[in-house]
Design an enzyme around this catalytic site. Structure first.
Site, mmCIF file in Angstrom:
data_model
loop_
_atom_site.group_PDB
_atom_site.id
_atom_site.type_symbol
_atom_site.label_atom_id
_atom_site.label_comp_id
_atom_site.label_asym_id
_atom_site.label_seq_id
_atom_site.Cartn_x
_atom_site.Cartn_y
_atom_site.Cartn_z
ATOM 1 N N HIS A 18 -0.048 0.398 9.701
ATOM 2 C CA HIS A 18 -1.342 0.883 9.219
ATOM 3 C C HIS A 18 -2.176 1.452 10.369
ATOM 4 C CE1 HIS A 18 -0.113 -2.550 6.613
ATOM 5 N NE2 HIS A 18 -0.355 -1.656 5.681
ATOM 6 N N LYS A 58 5.659 -8.202 2.327
ATOM 7 C CA LYS A 58 5.389 -8.013 3.749
ATOM 8 C C LYS A 58 4.204 -8.889 4.141
ATOM 9 C CE LYS A 58 4.680 -3.546 3.668
ATOM 10 N NZ LYS A 58 4.544 -3.491 2.184
ATOM 11 N N HIS A 91 3.536 4.572 2.850
ATOM 12 C CA HIS A 91 4.716 4.150 3.612
ATOM 13 C C HIS A 91 6.011 4.708 3.008
ATOM 14 C CE1 HIS A 91 2.003 1.516 5.666
ATOM 15 N NE2 HIS A 91 1.796 0.752 4.600
ATOM 16 N N ASP A 150 -1.511 -8.571 0.715
ATOM 17 C CA ASP A 150 -0.250 -8.643 -0.015
ATOM 18 C C ASP A 150 0.112 -10.085 -0.328
ATOM 19 O OD1 ASP A 150 -0.397 -6.041 1.138
ATOM 20 O OD2 ASP A 150 1.762 -5.802 0.924
ATOM 21 N N GLY A 209 0.807 -1.205 0.000
ATOM 22 C CA GLY A 209 0.000 0.000 0.000
ATOM 23 C C GLY A 209 0.843 1.258 0.000
ATOM 24 N N SER A 210 0.335 2.298 -0.632
ATOM 25 C CA SER A 210 0.987 3.610 -0.548
ATOM 26 C C SER A 210 0.797 4.169 0.859
ATOM 27 C CB SER A 210 0.395 4.557 -1.592
ATOM 28 O OG SER A 210 0.657 4.083 -2.896
#
Length: 333
Positions: free
Chosen positions: A219, A105, A57, A110, A54-55
């Protein structure tokens, strides 16, 4: 919510466009599906190294695309896994005939999507290997995953695997090295403030002015406990002792110490934490032979810190020291 954005739905697309303009010598951006590849991809005869997630990070993962690290990165929406078609197309774009290592990850979306993409790639004749990162000692299961979460060690796996691939190592060797890095790395983080996902428009959780979340996920997932704010040295102890006790790290061994900012914590404070973490490691008989300090795997604008400790061997150190040239990490070139 105060953020530098236009429409939340355009945030990732516009950020990728900005990266392409800022780093044309390092990377190329593919728009639909969205992924980044190093500027000279595919490199014939070289194992390719690909990661994603995910964006939110940043600089993980796109900031690590370039020579000596990642060949490709797949950015999902904020805190959302990339899709199998993104991963497959990125895999095809960087395959130089020697196979592709997927660094994943340990989050449910994912893992599932990379697994699907790997199967599709193999159907096309592309050999893939998966390295799963699950270094977070804080909790065994969380809102996003079964088992331990993948956090700070991801950066170390990507750098060391990327250097091994750049040196011409075979696919199985690169993957085995990445798994060994993960096995010998442990991480834990703490949050002083929440972050706000743009689509939500409000903080992802609440913390009182005198509270912190011990063992936070990247998150915003809950950690081990909510606690009263403590001085920096005490916070560092809360993170270091579970890390050291988990492996356990052996006296007389060499380690890489990585102190990571979660987005809003200044370097001034990160070096205060590094100082104490170094002291604690030395008291356990460990030699800190390599270090990394800075915001390399973040959680939007969350204030907080994570610590990653990796017990290194000669091979890991050699590939850590090898030249790297990416938007976010550069040395030896």
């Amino acid at each position: 919510m105060k953020k530098l954005l236009n429409a939340p739905s355009d945030l990732v697309k516009e950020a990728l466009a900005g990266m392409a303009l800022a780093h044309p010598g390092l990377l190329r951006v593919h728009v639909d599906p969205a992924f980044l590849v190093r500027a000279d991809a595919p490199v014939r005869g070289k194992v390719a190294v690909l990661s994603g997630g995910g964006s939110g990070h940043e600089p993980l993962h796109g900031g690590f695309v370039g020579r000596g690290m990642l060949d490709a990165a797949c950015p999902g929406a904020v805190f959302t896994s990339p899709t199998p078609d993104q991963i497959l197309e990125a895999t095809r774009a960087v395959d130089g005939g020697a196979g592709v290592v997927h660094i994943v990850k340990n989050y449910t979306g994912d893992v599932m999507n990379f697994e699907m993409a790997g199967e599709l790639a193999r159907d096309l004749g592309i050999t893939t290997e998966t390295v799963l990162v699950n270094d977070d000692v804080a909790v065994e299961n969380s809102l996003y995953t079964a088992g331990r979460r993948g956090v700070g060690a991801t950066v170390l796996v990507e750098k060391i695997c990327g250097a091994a691939a750049e040196a011409g190592r075979a696919l199985a060797d690169v993957a085995a090295l990445g798994r060994r890095v993960n096995e010998h790395g442990r991480s834990m983080g703490i949050a002083l403030s929440p972050c706000t996902v743009p689509h939500a428009g409000k903080p992802s959780f609440e913390l009182g002015p005198d509270e912190m979340e011990v063992g936070i996920g990247i998150h915003g997932e809950p950690g081990r406990r909510r606690a009263k704010l403590e001085p920096a040295d005490r916070i560092t102890e809360m993170l270091m002792h579970p890390i050291l006790d988990d492996l356990p790290f052996q006296a007389g061994k060499d380690v890489l110490l990585f102190v990571n900012g979660l987005g809003a914590t200044p370097l001034l404070e990160l070096y205060v934490v590094f100082r104490k973490a170094h002291e604690i490691a030395a008291a356990r008989g460990l030699r800190v032979v390599r270090s990394l300090v800075g915001p390399y795997i973040t959680s939007l604008e969350m204030a907080g810190v994570s610590i990653t400790l990796l017990q290194v061997d000669e091979e890991m150190v050699r590939y850590w020291d090898a030249p790297v040239h990416t938007a976010a990490l550069r040395w030896g070139v």
